[in-house]
Design a protein around this motif. Structure first.
Motif, PDB file in Angstrom:
ATOM      1  N   ALA A  15       1.771 -14.828   4.024  1.00 41.37           N
ATOM      2  CA  ALA A  15       1.618 -13.615   4.189  1.00 41.37           C
ATOM      3  C   ALA A  15       2.741 -12.801   4.800  1.00 41.37           C
ATOM      4  O   ALA A  15       3.072 -11.780   4.390  1.00 41.37           O
ATOM      5  CB  ALA A  15       0.282 -13.227   4.942  1.00 41.37           C
TER       6      ALA A  15
ATOM      7  N   VAL B 196       2.981   0.422   2.859  1.00 43.33           N
ATOM      8  CA  VAL B 196       2.147  -0.633   3.281  1.00 43.33           C
ATOM      9  C   VAL B 196       1.696  -1.121   2.150  1.00 43.33           C
ATOM     10  O   VAL B 196       1.408  -2.553   2.003  1.00 43.33           O
ATOM     11  CB  VAL B 196       0.990   0.144   4.194  1.00 43.33           C
ATOM     12  CG1 VAL B 196      -0.039  -1.160   4.583  1.00 43.33           C
ATOM     13  CG2 VAL B 196       1.638   0.458   5.687  1.00 43.33           C
ATOM     14  N   MET B 197       0.879  -0.402   1.064  1.00 39.67           N
ATOM     15  CA  MET B 197       0.603  -1.126  -0.222  1.00 39.67           C
ATOM     16  C   MET B 197       1.518  -2.064  -0.863  1.00 39.67           C
ATOM     17  O   MET B 197       1.375  -3.246  -1.274  1.00 39.67           O
ATOM     18  CB  MET B 197       0.165  -0.289  -1.027  1.00 39.67           C
ATOM     19  CG  MET B 197      -1.194   0.585  -0.887  1.00 39.67           C
ATOM     20  SD  MET B 197      -1.586   2.019  -2.028  1.00 39.67           S
ATOM     21  CE  MET B 197      -1.860   0.648  -3.317  1.00 39.67           C
TER      22      MET B 197
ATOM     23  N   PHE C 245       4.003  -3.800   0.914  1.00 36.70           N
ATOM     24  CA  PHE C 245       4.039  -4.881   1.578  1.00 36.70           C
ATOM     25  C   PHE C 245       3.078  -5.639   1.577  1.00 36.70           C
ATOM     26  O   PHE C 245       3.266  -6.998   1.561  1.00 36.70           O
ATOM     27  CB  PHE C 245       4.049  -4.320   3.248  1.00 36.70           C
ATOM     28  CG  PHE C 245       4.375  -5.488   4.187  1.00 36.70           C
ATOM     29  CD1 PHE C 245       5.766  -5.842   4.602  1.00 36.70           C
ATOM     30  CD2 PHE C 245       3.324  -6.190   4.624  1.00 36.70           C
ATOM     31  CE1 PHE C 245       6.040  -6.822   5.581  1.00 36.70           C
ATOM     32  CE2 PHE C 245       3.518  -7.183   5.599  1.00 36.70           C
ATOM     33  CZ  PHE C 245       4.829  -7.401   6.078  1.00 36.70           C
ATOM     34  N   ALA C 246       1.926  -5.301   1.313  1.00 36.23           N
ATOM     35  CA  ALA C 246       0.455  -6.128   1.365  1.00 36.23           C
ATOM     36  C   ALA C 246       0.505  -6.950  -0.027  1.00 36.23           C
ATOM     37  O   ALA C 246       0.328  -7.976  -0.057  1.00 36.23           O
ATOM     38  CB  ALA C 246      -0.731  -5.338   1.520  1.00 36.23           C
ATOM     39  N   THR C 247       0.821  -6.217  -1.085  1.00 35.70           N
ATOM     40  CA  THR C 247       1.081  -6.787  -2.384  1.00 35.70           C
ATOM     41  C   THR C 247       2.118  -7.876  -2.460  1.00 35.70           C
ATOM     42  O   THR C 247       1.834  -8.804  -3.250  1.00 35.70           O
ATOM     43  CB  THR C 247       1.197  -5.767  -3.512  1.00 35.70           C
ATOM     44  OG1 THR C 247       2.423  -5.017  -3.411  1.00 35.70           O
ATOM     45  CG2 THR C 247      -0.079  -4.913  -3.442  1.00 35.70           C
TER      46      THR C 247
ATOM     47  N   SER D  20       2.474 -10.087  -0.392  1.00 40.75           N
ATOM     48  CA  SER D  20       1.881 -11.579   0.112  1.00 40.75           C
ATOM     49  C   SER D  20       1.231 -12.274  -0.920  1.00 40.75           C
ATOM     50  O   SER D  20       0.623 -13.429  -0.838  1.00 40.75           O
ATOM     51  CB  SER D  20       1.464 -11.293   1.254  1.00 40.75           C
ATOM     52  OG  SER D  20       0.069 -10.430   1.127  1.00 40.75           O
ATOM     53  N   LEU D  21       0.612 -11.314  -2.042  1.00 45.08           N
ATOM     54  CA  LEU D  21      -0.386 -11.883  -3.149  1.00 45.08           C
ATOM     55  C   LEU D  21       0.201 -13.185  -3.770  1.00 45.08           C
ATOM     56  O   LEU D  21      -0.702 -14.274  -3.949  1.00 45.08           O
ATOM     57  CB  LEU D  21      -0.602 -11.091  -3.884  1.00 45.08           C
ATOM     58  CG  LEU D  21      -1.399 -10.022  -3.472  1.00 45.08           C
ATOM     59  CD1 LEU D  21      -1.692  -8.690  -4.527  1.00 45.08           C
ATOM     60  CD2 LEU D  21      -2.720 -10.285  -2.577  1.00 45.08           C
TER      61      LEU D  21
END
Length: 267
Positions: free
Chosen positions: A59, A199-200, A202-204, A206-207
């Motif tokens: 992540a 932030v979206m 950054f979050a994606t 890690s997928l």
């Protein structure tokens, strides 16, 4: 058109300066300051990382080669790209929603400049900021690498290519911000929406690591510019580079269509 361009440059100048300071500050803090500490304290850091689950490493971009310059920069890239994404998103969103937020859109559109010209002036002003901040970042990374690299790092040319990922991400998120700035009926908080975009992103990012499926990169703009390929081979993957360009161009095109056709709402 030139007057609109200069006005936008002046209006965005503070944002450009803040982004440059934040981006370069994080670069010096992470790569210039933290990397030598990680490198010199490898046994202690490894003992700490071994206590975390693999999902944590996936992540947050932690890999086995984090103790090399290339590996640590690859880890740092996600956070540097986050800053660039938030900044560029706020430039696009702020510039293309400014007159509507100030309720002066009707005045702007009655000037002796076509709507297409106004859109182009705003876009060029935002891209100027990306170019200036990006150039500062590319130069600063080379200086930091020279100062802290232990001789086992990447080639200067490969690092220069890898550094272009940050302004590349900025262009994509500038396009997202411009589209939202034109499409949204009301923009209550430019920093809030821009932060959400970053932030979206950054979050994606890690997928793919969490799922093991590379196809998730399609919705992860940070990963369109692969640091593995750039640092190892001195290039970006052509397919993903085309995807990044296509996303940005499509967003700008839709923004232009909406901007030139949208009616001014009655107050």
């Amino acid at each position: 058109m030139i007057h609109v361009f200069l006005f936008e440059l002046r209006s965005l100048a503070r944002g450009f300066a803040v982004a440059a300071v934040a981006l370069l500050g994080l670069l010096v803090l992470f790569v210039g300051g933290a990397y030598p500490i990680y490198r010199d304290a490898k046994p202690q850091v490894m003992a700490i990382l071994d206590d975390f689950p693999p999902q944590f490493a996936a992540a947050f971009g932690v890999s086995d080669d984090i103790f090399t310059f290339a590996g640590f920069y690859r880890f740092s890239y996600l956070y540097l790209a986050l800053i660039a994404a938030i900044a560029a998103g706020s430039w696009g969103l702020g510039s293309f929603s400014r007159e509507r937020r100030a309720k002066t859109l009707d005045f702007l559109l009655t000037m002796p400049v076509g709507r297409g010209g106004v859109f182009a002036a705003k876009l060029f002003a935002c891209l100027t900021g990306v170019a200036v901040v990006g150039a500062l970042y590319v130069g600063a990374l080379q200086l930091v690498a020279t100062a802290v690299d232990d001789g086992a790092g990447v080639e200067a040319g490969h690092l220069a290519v890898a550094s272009l990922a940050v302004p590349g991400v900025a262009v994509v998120f500038l396009a997202f911000g411009a589209l939202l700035g034109v499409a949204l009926r009301r923009v209550r908080s430019v920093p809030g929406i821009a932060t959400g975009l970053g932030v979206m992103g950054f979050a994606t990012a890690s997928l793919p690591g969490l799922t093991g499926e590379d196809s998730w990169r399609a919705i992860a703009p940070f990963l369109y510019f692969s640091q593995d390929t750039a640092l190892g081979e001195g290039r970006f993957e052509t397919g993903w580079l085309v995807a990044a360009a296509a996303v940005a161009v499509c967003c700008f095109a839709v923004s232009w269509v909406l901007f030139v056709r949208k009616d001014v709402r009655a107050r």
